[in-house]
Design an enzyme around this catalytic site. Structure first.
Site, PDB file in Angstrom:
ATOM      1  N   GLN A 403       1.493 -20.121  47.348  1.00 35.03           N
ATOM      2  CA  GLN A 403       0.713 -21.148  48.022  1.00 35.03           C
ATOM      3  C   GLN A 403       1.562 -21.801  49.096  1.00 35.03           C
ATOM      4  O   GLN A 403       2.773 -21.969  48.923  1.00 35.03           O
ATOM      5  CB  GLN A 403       0.232 -22.211  47.026  1.00 35.03           C
ATOM      6  CG  GLN A 403      -0.802 -21.677  46.025  1.00 35.03           C
ATOM      7  CD  GLN A 403      -1.212 -22.725  45.016  1.00 35.03           C
ATOM      8  OE1 GLN A 403      -0.402 -23.196  44.226  1.00 35.03           O
ATOM      9  NE2 GLN A 403      -2.475 -23.112  45.038  1.00 35.03           N
ATOM     10  N   ASP A 520       8.075 -19.015  63.929  1.00 32.48           N
ATOM     11  CA  ASP A 520       8.417 -19.549  62.603  1.00 32.48           C
ATOM     12  C   ASP A 520       9.241 -18.537  61.825  1.00 32.48           C
ATOM     13  O   ASP A 520       8.951 -18.210  60.672  1.00 32.48           O
ATOM     14  CB  ASP A 520       7.139 -19.916  61.831  1.00 32.48           C
ATOM     15  CG  ASP A 520       7.422 -20.838  60.646  1.00 32.48           C
ATOM     16  OD1 ASP A 520       8.528 -21.413  60.611  1.00 32.48           O
ATOM     17  OD2 ASP A 520       6.554 -20.979  59.779  1.00 32.48           O
TER      18      ASP A 520
END
Length: 727
Positions: A403, A520
């Site tokens: 998650q 990222d």
């Protein structure tokens, strides 16, 4: 005589009227002062007992100032006038935390609102530092939650953009914070240790002062916006036994952190009359980590707004009577109509619902984006919601792989036996919708063995879904920080993974149909497949640009510890920003340490800064991972460390391009003994490689004995095709 009697009766009537008015005034509660000096404040804030909802909202008007100033006693802060922020927010004077300021006494480094329901608004405030070479860290309960770096420039432009002033957003639900201001650079007596300050401030107010930041730095307090409640809708307190009133407001506490506040209450009956429930607003105050208030008893929710049941009681009875009469007369027609149109209605409902979700999840935008690219749309399958529900056992918790900020990833098995990873995004607001569409478009253009492959997507569900190839062995971050004793990450694996990731980034920057900046790069976004080959993942914030572009200008996004300092200051992301982030990954592979660690000193908290310091002081082998020291050759380690040092150069123009990084790492792997003084001319390497690299603008680099044939085989052919080779 009659006149005397008449006059007496008149006096009696006047006295009775006066008593009635007095009784009404007493029932309505005290008349309360609603301003102090130039500041007017709404209920639940008030001055004097009975004029505020609770002690948290008590205001004291300090008459020692001219004009007088109001102070909130619960947090000991001055209340300011700001009519533009709404009824659930207030503006207060927040303290400025200073360091090394000769004209200011030392101040506490902690600001706290604990014990109240007040929060620093993460929407309206910015954490800001002003000063030359000022590095301010924002911590909460001992954990770093933000920070920014301002670089010293004598002739900086106005505004707070990283030169002599920087600012950053804050996380939600901040009630207290502590500030640590340092100079990240070695002081050399040039005045760079002069006055610095940091503070929480309203971004609108700071924008109005952008041309006079020196004045702001000398201030003791600045305006900051506080949240105190969330508006839930409307309420009815007619049956509540504990109603409290002033001359204009009545209120009652419904739950621990939930209040019903009624305005325009000159007549108490008006506030307790269900027909006038629109006068009464339901407020939920912050408690236990959020605004967790369900609708009260005898209230119901419609479109996320609470309404009292009593407001609809009369309408419900009329509606029930009409439905009963209509159903009695039209029962036969209704049955016939249902029988004839059942299948048509069911089909239309399903179609409309899917179309609704498709549009809401950005289907039209996705079609437009894909049609404007040269990607092979036919290779991306559009799955149905039933297929993915079956593949994940209705998204059972046992199928969760991980998650993150953008959603949850599930493991699934398709009907053809393929194991896939299904990314289920969170409920989409406008910003996250752009990230979702962006990730589909980016991944549809990429065909590289070291980039995670997009299998398909599904847009007909409430939240959008992406289907990837399944990568079974977790992330590189897990293997570095939690070594597996049964399968440790060896030096050879580290060098190979670094080479594979560099090759993938080189492909994204220069070999894809349009240059792509990942934005990222970090070890937790590098997955390892069944053969422990690297797979670059998570393209939610990536950008594809025109070939002639050199950068993209965006709000700063990324992960603290991996961010390029130049991007942090200018908000201009270049391909060299990806190079910097990759340099941090190289240092992780060499040292086994985290990018940001509170275990190191303040100056060495950033792994990149710590590594550059050790390189400058010739202490490289003191910080290396034990397995790297044991298995790696001295020349190979030094060569990889020098490459990481080049990637972390604070001047982006002096960093090598990713193609050059990939070539040099491949050279280190191939030669297995490169000299520690690897220094070569990149332009010469580009010429040896051939036409494929001729258009790349490469600066200067180094290798020992790189074989041109080997390099061509790895970079001109393999990155564009799937491969079963583990190298």
């Amino acid at each position: 005589m009659d006149r005397i009697i008449t006059t007496g009766k008149l006096h009696i009537i006047l006295i009775q009227l006066w008593l009635n008015q007095a009784l009404l005034a007493t029932a309505a509660g005290p008349v309360c002062q609603e301003s102090c000096g130039d500041i007017t404040f709404p209920f639940p804030f008030g001055i004097g007992k009975g004029c505020y909802m609770s002690e948290m909202f008590e205001i004291v008007c300090n008459d020692s100032f001219t004009p007088p100033k109001p102070f909130l006693t619960s947090i000991n802060m001055e209340l300011l006038l700001d009519p533009s922020i709404g009824s659930e927010r207030i503006t207060v004077n927040s303290p400025v935390i200073s360091s090394n300021c000769s004209n200011k006494s030392s101040t506490s480094t902690e600001v706290s609102l604990l014990g109240t329901s007040f929060l620093f608004s993460n929407e309206s405030n910015r954490f800001t530092t002003i000063g030359c070479d000022s590095y301010a860290m924002l911590t909460q309960s001992g954990n770093t939650v933000g920070g920014c770096l301002s670089i010293c420039r004598d002739n900086s432009s106005s505004g707070c953009y990283g030169l002599n002033c920087c600012q950053t957003t804050i996380p939600p639900y901040v009630q207290s914070f502590e500030v640590n201001i340092t100079n990240p650079f070695n002081s050399d007596g040039d005045g760079r240790d002069r006055c610095k300050s940091a503070f929480m401030v309203s971004q609108n107010w700071l924008a109005s002062k952008s041309t006079n930041l020196d004045e702001v730095r000398q201030m003791d307090h600045v305006p900051a916006v506080l949240d105190w409640a969330n508006d839930q809708g409307y309420c009815d307190i007619s049956k509540n036994p504990n109603i409290t009133c002033t001359s204009r407001y009545c209120w009652a506490q419904l739950t621990e952190n939930q209040f019903c506040i009624c305005r325009q209450c000159e007549d108490v009956g008006k506030c307790t009359n269900p027909k006038n429930y629109y006068y009464c607003q339901l407020k939920c105050m912050y408690n236990r980590g959020g605004y967790n208030c369900p609708c009260p008893v005898e209230h119901h929710k419609e479109y996320s707004i609470c309404y009292p049941d009593s407001a609809f009681a009369g309408k419900s009875r009329i509606k029930t009577i009409l439905i009963g009469c209509g159903s009695g007369l039209g029962l036969l027609l209704l049955i016939i109509g249902i029988w004839l149109s059942y299948k048509i209605i069911k089909r239309r409902r399903a179609t409309k619902l899917k179309q609704k979700f498709f549009k809401r999840n950005g289907g039209l935008l996705l079609e437009q984006q894909l049609s404007s690219t040269e990607s092979h749309v036919e290779q991306t399958k559009v799955f149905t919601s039933k297929e993915l529900e079956k593949a994940t056992d209705n998204y059972h918790t046992s199928r969760i792989l991980g998650q993150g900020g953008q959603g949850t990833v599930y493991k699934g098995m398709l009907t053809d036996g393929r194991v896939v990873a299904i990314k289920k995004s969170k409920l989409v607001d406008e910003d996250k919708l752009d990230q979702f569409i962006n990730e589909v478009v980016i991944l549809s253009q990429i065909n590289h063995r070291n980039v995670v492959k997009l299998t398909g997507c599904c847009l007909e569900t409430e939240v959008p879904l992406l289907v990837y190839e399944f990568i079974p062995n977790g992330t590189l971050f897990q293997y570095i920080q939690n070594p597996n004793k049964e399968f440790p990450i060896t030096w050879e694996m580290r060098l190979r993974i670094a080479t594979e990731v560099a090759g993938a980034l080189a492909y994204l920057h220069s070999a894809a149909s349009m240059p792509i900046y990942h934005r990222d790069i970090k070890s937790s976004n590098i997955l390892l497949d069944e053969k422990y080959r690297a797979k670059v993942a998570d393209f939610g914030t990536s950008k594809s640009i025109a070939i002639e572009q050199t950068h993209v200008a965006t709000l700063v996004q990324g992960t603290f510890g991996y961010l390029d300092p130049e991007y942090f200051q200018s908000s201009q992301f270049t391909e060299k920003s990806d190079v910097y982030s990759f340099g941090v990954v190289l240092v992780e592979l060499l040292t086994g340490q985290k990018p940001i660690s509170s275990l190191r000193s303040v100056e060495e908290r950033s792994l990149a800064t710590y590594f550059l310091m050790t390189m400058e002081e010739n202490r490289l082998f003191e910080i290396l991972d034990a397995r790297v020291l044991k298995e790696g050759g001295r020349e190979e380690i030094i060569a990889m460390a020098k490459m990481a040092e080049k990637c972390l150069n604070l001047n982006g123009k002096k960093r090598p391009k990713m193609k050059t990084v990939a070539i040099e790492l491949e050279g280190i792997r191939s030669s297995q003994g490169v000299s520690s003084t690897i220094q070569q001319d990149y332009e010469e390497v580009d010429y040896v490689v051939g036409d494929y690299t001729a258009s790349w603008d490469v600066a200067s680099s180094s290798t020992g004995s790189l074989n041109s044939t080997t390099i061509r085989a790895r970079f001109d052919v393999k990155p564009l095709l799937p491969s079963n080779n583990t190298s």
